[in-house]
Design an enzyme around this catalytic site. Structure first.
Site, PDB file in Angstrom:
ATOM      1  N   ASP A 204       0.852  -1.193   0.000  1.00 32.97           N
ATOM      2  CA  ASP A 204       0.000   0.000   0.000  1.00 32.97           C
ATOM      3  C   ASP A 204       0.886   1.241   0.000  1.00 32.97           C
ATOM      4  O   ASP A 204       1.274   1.741   1.053  1.00 32.97           O
ATOM      5  CB  ASP A 204      -0.924   0.001   1.217  1.00 32.97           C
ATOM      6  CG  ASP A 204      -1.942   1.133   1.182  1.00 32.97           C
ATOM      7  OD1 ASP A 204      -1.763   2.073   0.385  1.00 32.97           O
ATOM      8  OD2 ASP A 204      -2.919   1.083   1.951  1.00 32.97           O
ATOM      9  N   HIS A 209       0.796   8.248   3.548  1.00 34.85           N
ATOM     10  CA  HIS A 209       1.425   7.590   4.691  1.00 34.85           C
ATOM     11  C   HIS A 209       2.942   7.796   4.741  1.00 34.85           C
ATOM     12  O   HIS A 209       3.606   7.234   5.614  1.00 34.85           O
ATOM     13  CB  HIS A 209       1.089   6.103   4.675  1.00 34.85           C
ATOM     14  CG  HIS A 209      -0.376   5.827   4.591  1.00 34.85           C
ATOM     15  ND1 HIS A 209      -1.247   6.137   5.606  1.00 34.85           N
ATOM     16  CD2 HIS A 209      -1.131   5.300   3.586  1.00 34.85           C
ATOM     17  CE1 HIS A 209      -2.481   5.796   5.251  1.00 34.85           C
ATOM     18  NE2 HIS A 209      -2.431   5.292   4.036  1.00 34.85           N
ATOM     19  N   ILE A 224      -0.135   9.805   8.181  1.00 33.49           N
ATOM     20  CA  ILE A 224      -0.868   8.962   9.117  1.00 33.49           C
ATOM     21  C   ILE A 224      -0.549   7.489   8.879  1.00 33.49           C
ATOM     22  O   ILE A 224      -0.037   7.112   7.823  1.00 33.49           O
ATOM     23  CB  ILE A 224      -2.391   9.194   9.018  1.00 33.49           C
ATOM     24  CG1 ILE A 224      -2.901   8.819   7.610  1.00 33.49           C
ATOM     25  CG2 ILE A 224      -2.734  10.633   9.364  1.00 33.49           C
ATOM     26  CD1 ILE A 224      -4.411   8.881   7.465  1.00 33.49           C
ATOM     27  N   GLY A 227      -4.894   2.602   7.950  1.00 35.41           N
ATOM     28  CA  GLY A 227      -5.959   2.020   8.757  1.00 35.41           C
ATOM     29  C   GLY A 227      -5.856   0.508   8.824  1.00 35.41           C
ATOM     30  O   GLY A 227      -6.109  -0.106   9.863  1.00 35.41           O
TER      31      GLY A 227
END
Length: 312
Positions: A204, A209, A224, A227
């Site tokens: 990913d 990120h 961040i 998730g």
């Protein structure tokens, strides 16, 4: 504000089967994923390929659609926008997509050697939530050769600003409320400041990120954590605390993403054992909270574990 004039043809969208995607993985991918979701060196069964009980974490397949059929880094935006478009759904800004909910159901334990697989994705819902729309996709993962059905993954993505077209609201969500008692188990995942940089290597490569210049342009002071990294950490915590760290007892997990996590924060996973409809399984309600900010980051969590004598 909803996008003016946006309209979805639900009948064309729901039930549409995308072109089958080829995905591939090996033992090295399992090791890297385990590191990415915070497995520590005292659990070598997930980190050392020669361990007598070596196995992949059951949530690993969730990264396969991002990874695809290549072992190299991919262009996240090109991959996210690639493939066949969804009929009946006009183009929308991909920057408005928020991963809302995710589930994973295991049908057959994932092969410890990895392999080549076919991912069959189907649109199973498009819902008008007023302030945006929810697109539900279901992915079934099969072995490329013998067609063994390994798992089913259901994802709900919320597209901000693309609601208000008088479409179906969708079914009422199932609510998993924790019992009013102390949890049966609590596991702590102290994420590293480089956690997102490790997790992204599983496939990913969303710049959100990693890119410190991009994050502030979409409302975050810094990159961040994925998730699905938090989600995978929750799955690992449940197996470790309530299944005697036996990954083969893992049957199902679902949850709702409530708030972002920043790399370096401490994630506390709270778990309550509850009855399930199947006497062969143990239900688990769970939630994850960031300790430093006292904020829930994953809620409405529910998992199923095979009882020790009834695993696959």
């Amino acid at each position: 504000m909803p996008v003016e004039g946006y309209k979805v043809d639900v009948e064309k969208a729901v039930g549409y089967k995308y072109n089958t995607e080829k995905v591939i993985c090996n033992k090295r991918d399992f090791l890297l994923y385990a590191l990415g979701v915070g497995v520590k060196e005292d659990e070598l069964k997930y980190l050392y390929e020669l361990h007598k009980d070596f196995s992949p974490l059951p949530t690993y397949p969730l990264v396969l659609l991002h990874k695809g059929d290549d072992f190299n880094i991919n262009d996240f935006r090109a991959r996210a926008q690639g493939g066949d478009p969804l009929p009946g759904v006009p183009p929308y800004n991909p920057d408005k997509i928020v991963h809302g909910e995710q589930s994973l159901t295991v049908h057959t334990p994932f092969p410890v050697e990895g392999g080549r697989f076919n991912a069959q994705k189907t649109c199973t819902g498009v819902f008008d939530k007023g302030s945006g729309m929810v697109i539900e996709t279901t992915v079934d993962l099969y072995d490329e050769q013998d067609k063994v059905h390994y798992c089913t993954m259901v994802s709900k993505s919320f597209v901000r600003g693309y609601g208000g077209w008088n479409g179906p609201k969708g079914p009422k969500a199932v609510s998993y409320t924790p019992p009013k008692r102390n949890p049966d188990a609590v596991e702590v995942f102290a994420s590293g400041t480089n956690q997102a940089l490790i997790y992204r290597l599983s496939g990913d490569y969303n710049p959100l990120h990693a890119d410190t210049d991009l994050a502030p342009t979409v409302g975050f002071p810094k990159p961040i954590l994925h998730g699905l990294c938090t989600y995978g950490a929750c799955g690992h915590a449940i197996i470790k605390a309530l299944a005697n760290n036996d990954a083969s007892r893992f049957k199902h997990i679902e949850g709702r993403f409530a708030s972002p996590v920043f790399p370096g924060e401490t994630i506390e996973v709270y778990m309550w054992k509850v009855d399930s409809k199947d006497p062969k399984t143990q239900g688990v309600i769970f939630a994850a909270k960031v300790k430093e900010r006292d904020i829930v980051v994953l809620n409405n969590g529910y998992a199923l574990l095979y009882k020790q004598e009834s695993k696959l």
